[in-house]
Write an enzyme that holds these catalytic residues in place. Structure first.
Site, PDB file in Angstrom:
ATOM      1  N   LYS A   1      84.429 -31.749 -26.213  1.00 38.20           N
ATOM      2  CA  LYS A   1      85.694 -32.109 -25.571  1.00 38.20           C
ATOM      3  C   LYS A   1      85.516 -32.154 -24.055  1.00 38.20           C
ATOM      4  CE  LYS A   1      90.370 -30.422 -24.973  1.00 38.20           C
ATOM      5  NZ  LYS A   1      91.367 -29.430 -25.319  1.00 38.20           N
TER       6      LYS A   1
ATOM      7  N   GLU B   1      75.353 -25.300 -24.238  1.00 41.50           N
ATOM      8  CA  GLU B   1      74.472 -25.518 -25.399  1.00 41.50           C
ATOM      9  C   GLU B   1      74.416 -27.003 -25.758  1.00 41.50           C
ATOM     10  OE1 GLU B   1      76.921 -23.336 -25.127  1.00 41.50           O
ATOM     11  OE2 GLU B   1      76.570 -21.517 -26.311  1.00 41.50           O
TER      12      GLU B   1
ATOM     13  N   GLY C   1      90.088 -27.544 -29.088  1.00 46.18           N
ATOM     14  CA  GLY C   1      88.778 -27.700 -29.730  1.00 46.18           C
ATOM     15  C   GLY C   1      88.772 -27.265 -31.181  1.00 46.18           C
ATOM     16  N   ARG C   2      89.366 -26.091 -31.469  1.00 39.46           N
ATOM     17  CA  ARG C   2      89.297 -25.585 -32.853  1.00 39.46           C
ATOM     18  C   ARG C   2      90.254 -26.302 -33.795  1.00 39.46           C
ATOM     19  NH1 ARG C   2      90.416 -21.816 -29.215  1.00 39.46           N
ATOM     20  NH2 ARG C   2      92.464 -20.849 -29.077  1.00 39.46           N
TER      21      ARG C   2
ATOM     22  N   GLU D   1      89.410 -16.750 -32.355  1.00 39.48           N
ATOM     23  CA  GLU D   1      89.448 -17.323 -31.007  1.00 39.48           C
ATOM     24  C   GLU D   1      90.909 -17.524 -30.575  1.00 39.48           C
ATOM     25  OE1 GLU D   1      86.340 -20.078 -28.757  1.00 39.48           O
ATOM     26  OE2 GLU D   1      87.705 -21.331 -29.891  1.00 39.48           O
TER      27      GLU D   1
ATOM     28  N   HIS E   1      78.045  -9.948 -55.525  1.00 38.81           N
ATOM     29  CA  HIS E   1      76.765  -9.242 -55.596  1.00 38.81           C
ATOM     30  C   HIS E   1      76.333  -8.739 -54.229  1.00 38.81           C
ATOM     31  CE1 HIS E   1      76.261 -10.357 -59.794  1.00 38.81           C
ATOM     32  NE2 HIS E   1      76.890 -11.470 -59.434  1.00 38.81           N
TER      33      HIS E   1
ATOM     34  N   LYS F   1      79.696 -17.041 -20.551  1.00 40.03           N
ATOM     35  CA  LYS F   1      79.104 -18.323 -20.144  1.00 40.03           C
ATOM     36  C   LYS F   1      78.633 -18.220 -18.696  1.00 40.03           C
ATOM     37  CE  LYS F   1      82.144 -21.369 -22.808  1.00 40.03           C
ATOM     38  NZ  LYS F   1      83.187 -22.372 -22.692  1.00 40.03           N
TER      39      LYS F   1
HETATM   40  O1  F6P Z   1      83.467 -21.544 -25.819  1.00 35.06           O
HETATM   41  C1  F6P Z   1      84.518 -21.762 -26.686  1.00 35.06           C
HETATM   42  C2  F6P Z   1      84.832 -23.189 -26.759  1.00 35.06           C
HETATM   43  O2  F6P Z   1      85.512 -23.530 -25.611  1.00 35.06           O
HETATM   44  C3  F6P Z   1      85.650 -23.530 -27.997  1.00 35.06           C
HETATM   45  O3  F6P Z   1      86.987 -23.286 -27.865  1.00 35.06           O
HETATM   46  C4  F6P Z   1      85.297 -24.962 -28.194  1.00 35.06           C
HETATM   47  O4  F6P Z   1      85.622 -25.372 -29.478  1.00 35.06           O
HETATM   48  C5  F6P Z   1      83.807 -24.935 -27.918  1.00 35.06           C
HETATM   49  O5  F6P Z   1      83.684 -24.019 -26.863  1.00 35.06           O
HETATM   50  C6  F6P Z   1      83.168 -26.254 -27.589  1.00 35.06           C
HETATM   51  O6  F6P Z   1      83.734 -26.843 -26.460  1.00 35.06           O
HETATM   52  P1  F6P Z   1      83.474 -28.357 -26.121  1.00 35.06           P
HETATM   53  O7  F6P Z   1      83.990 -29.181 -27.228  1.00 35.06           O
HETATM   54  O8  F6P Z   1      84.176 -28.604 -24.834  1.00 35.06           O
HETATM   55  O9  F6P Z   1      81.983 -28.543 -25.974  1.00 35.06           O
END
Ligand code: F6P
Length: 563
Positions: free
Chosen positions: A221, A227, A282-283, A368, A399, A527
């Site tokens: 987003k 990452e 995002g979620r 979150e 199990h 972060k």
């Molecule tokens: O670090 C948490 C977060 O901001 C989430 O809420 C989000 O889904 C994820 O990182 C990824 O963010 P982006 O879509 O901006 O890469």
């Protein structure tokens, strides 16, 4: 119920939330004192209609919540709390596009993504449905082209592998849904998900894919997530090495993002960018262009069915009276255990291996959204919020971790779910699966009494002393609450309804707790520190600029790295 600690004392200076002063809250506290003595099996014995009374159905999903520590009065009092906290008004605000995410000054309009596109929704003088429709057309054209082979890699080869780069909400939803809808997927397209900074993850994916027929989807987003940027750059470098030049990008890289400029800066052509908007959290974003891996796997028509399932749950959530409203009922049962019994966990057991990613998805939705100790007005809360969400598909869970639910000191409320009809009928498998599924919730509720165990052991001829020694270990207390969700088949519509059910459940809990469900400030510090830490990891000179433990660990890593 809240454990006092230094951290809480520090933030308590901001004032205290008033939720626990509400009449409904106080009534529930009183009511719980009686309910804590109840046995669910006795509640069934006293009420022959209990199953009918405490079950409901919507959008093809049947919910049995009769195996809970509740009676009619419990539900009424819980719904009083929903009324006193204005759940219905907040629900309307969210659907209408009000700024419900106050700390980020944003709307939470994921429900617009599954709205009928011909029903306009005017936000700031603009019909957002037009933008949604145009992105959906883009998604359809592109996924059709990849699936029918008219979109090829630079060498003219048809796409066979899709590497989906993204993390958190930009990965969990599509990853869960593509697994769940596996039976509807085009088997000639293989999806690989890469999320963490661990080079092993992207390394493993790249080792598997032929570059000429691989498509990379970079989903972010913000297009700034560390990452994702790292993995996207690694993928781009790898592709440049393999193909001998940057020209491949326009055939091998697409992006889904709300920051089109950054994606262009990365090198992705405008026509390969599938837009989303800052009003999609995002979620909650799998319904947006973030769902592109889903449309590639199962096709746009199936994606539309997924949206239709979610839409039908939206309609139900908006129109059903609270006492028949499935998201509201699930939410309030959670509130009952978390806030009035002091339970800090909630388990999810899908008896469907294709739902194996559901617990991970729900962890983000619940933890979150609500892993927070400050309410919407900046006051410290003096009540528990997000439980720890965990779970595993059945029968694997039986199990490993279900032992704790059967005989652990505290109870963990759990949702069990299964389809009546399997996608892969294999002899007796589905009946065996369902027998286990039903047996667990029955065992959790009924337990195993001393008398039954004694009789069973006597029948087997075990001597009296041994029986007495074994008894305490073999008794299962029972009285462990569960919800059971049943559906006909795990098809796209049902999957959409199921996910929307849990989204709305979380939303209702956020309203009760007066928490902004849509921000996540807690993840920012880690972060920032990771960014700063990177320089400290360079070279072999010891560091001393952190706390003693962190200094010690960095220096130990440097020692380990020496040849
Ligand atoms: O670090 C948490 C977060 O901001 C989430 O809420 C989000 O889904 C994820 O990182 C990824 O963010 P982006 O879509 O901006 O890469």
């Amino acid at each position: 119920m809240l454990i006092e600690c230094e951290g809480l004392k520090t933030i308590r200076k901001y004032g205290l939330s008033t939720l626990t002063e509400l009449p409904a809250w106080k009534n529930l506290q009183k009511h719980q004192r009686g309910a804590a003595q109840w046995r669910i099996r006795d509640l069934f014995a006293a009420d022959t209609d209990r199953f009918e009374r405490f079950s409901t159905e919507a959008c093809g999903v049947f919910l049995d919540y009769s195996k809970n520590l509740i009676d009619e009065e419990t539900i009424n009092r819980l719904l009083d709390l929903a009324t006193e906290t204005d759940v219905e008004a907040w629900r309307e605000r969210m659907f209408a596009g009000d700024v419900v995410n106050v700390t980020e000054n944003r709307r939470a309009l994921h429900t617009a993504l599954r709205r009928e596109t011909d029903k306009s929704l005017i936000i700031d003088d603009t019909d957002v449905m037009a933008g949604i429709d145009s992105v959906k057309t883009h998604m359809r054209d592109f996924s059709d082209a990849v699936r029918n082979g008219s979109w090829t890699g630079v060498t003219g080869k048809r796409i066979t592998d899709i590497v989906c780069i993204g993390i958190g909400g930009s990965s969990l939803g599509p990853r869960m849904v593509t697994k769940a809808l596996g039976p509807y997927a085009d088997s000639s397209l293989k999806l690989h998900y890469v999320s963490t900074a661990d080079g092993g993850m992207i390394g493993d994916a790249l080792a598997k894919v032929p570059w000429q027929s691989t498509l990379f989807i970079v989903s972010s987003k913000t297009f700034t997530t560390g990452e994702t940027s790292l993995n996207a750059s690694t993928a781009r470098d790898w592709m440049m090495q393999q193909s001998g030049g940057a020209e491949m990008i326009e055939k091998h890289f697409v992006a889904t993002t709300a920051d089109v400029d950054r994606a262009i800066e990365f090198g992705i052509p405008r026509e390969n960018i599938f837009e989303m908007w800052d009003w999609v959290g995002g979620r909650f974003s799998l319904w947006s262009s973030v769902g592109l891996p889903i449309t590639l796997a199962v096709g746009m028509d199936r994606f539309e069915e997924l949206l239709a399932g979610a839409r039908s749950m939206d309609d139900h959530f908006q129109s059903a009276p609270l006492n028949q409203n499935m998201p509201v009922i699930l939410a309030m049962l959670g509130i009952w255990y978390i806030n009035f019994f002091g339970i800090k966990a909630h388990a999810v057991f899908p008896y469907d291996h294709r739902l194996n990613r559901l617990p991970a998805y729900l962890q983000q939705i619940d933890m979150e959204s609500h892993g927070k100790a400050v309410d919407r007005d900046g006051n410290t809360v003096d009540y528990d919020t997000a439980p720890v969400i965990w779970g595993k598909p059945g029968t694997n869970c039986q199990h490993s971790l279900l032992q704790k639910l059967h005989q652990g000191l505290d109870f963990v409320p759990a949702d069990f779910m299964a389809a009546a009809d399997p996608h892969t009928p294999m002899g007796d498998h589905h009946n065996v699966l369902l027998a286990n599924f039903l047996a667990q919730t029955e065992a959790l509720m009924m337990g195993n009494t001393e008398n039954d165990i004694r009789t069973g052991l006597q029948d087997r001829g075990i001597d009296a002393d041994e029986i007495e020694a074994l008894l305490p270990h073999r008794v299962l207390p029972g009285n462990r609450p569960t919800n059971t969700l049943l559906f006909r088949r795990l098809d796209p519509f049902t999957m959409g309804a199921l996910v929307a059910l849990y989204e709305h459940k979380a939303f209702v809990q956020g309203i009760i707790w007066n928490i902004n469900s849509f921000d996540q400030w807690g993840v920012e510090l880690g972060k920032k520190l990771a960014g700063e830490m990177l320089a400290d990891l360079d070279g072999d000179v010891p560091v001393d600029n952190h706390d003693p433990s962190t200094n010690g660990l960095i220096n130990r890593l440097k020692e380990f790295r020496k040849p």
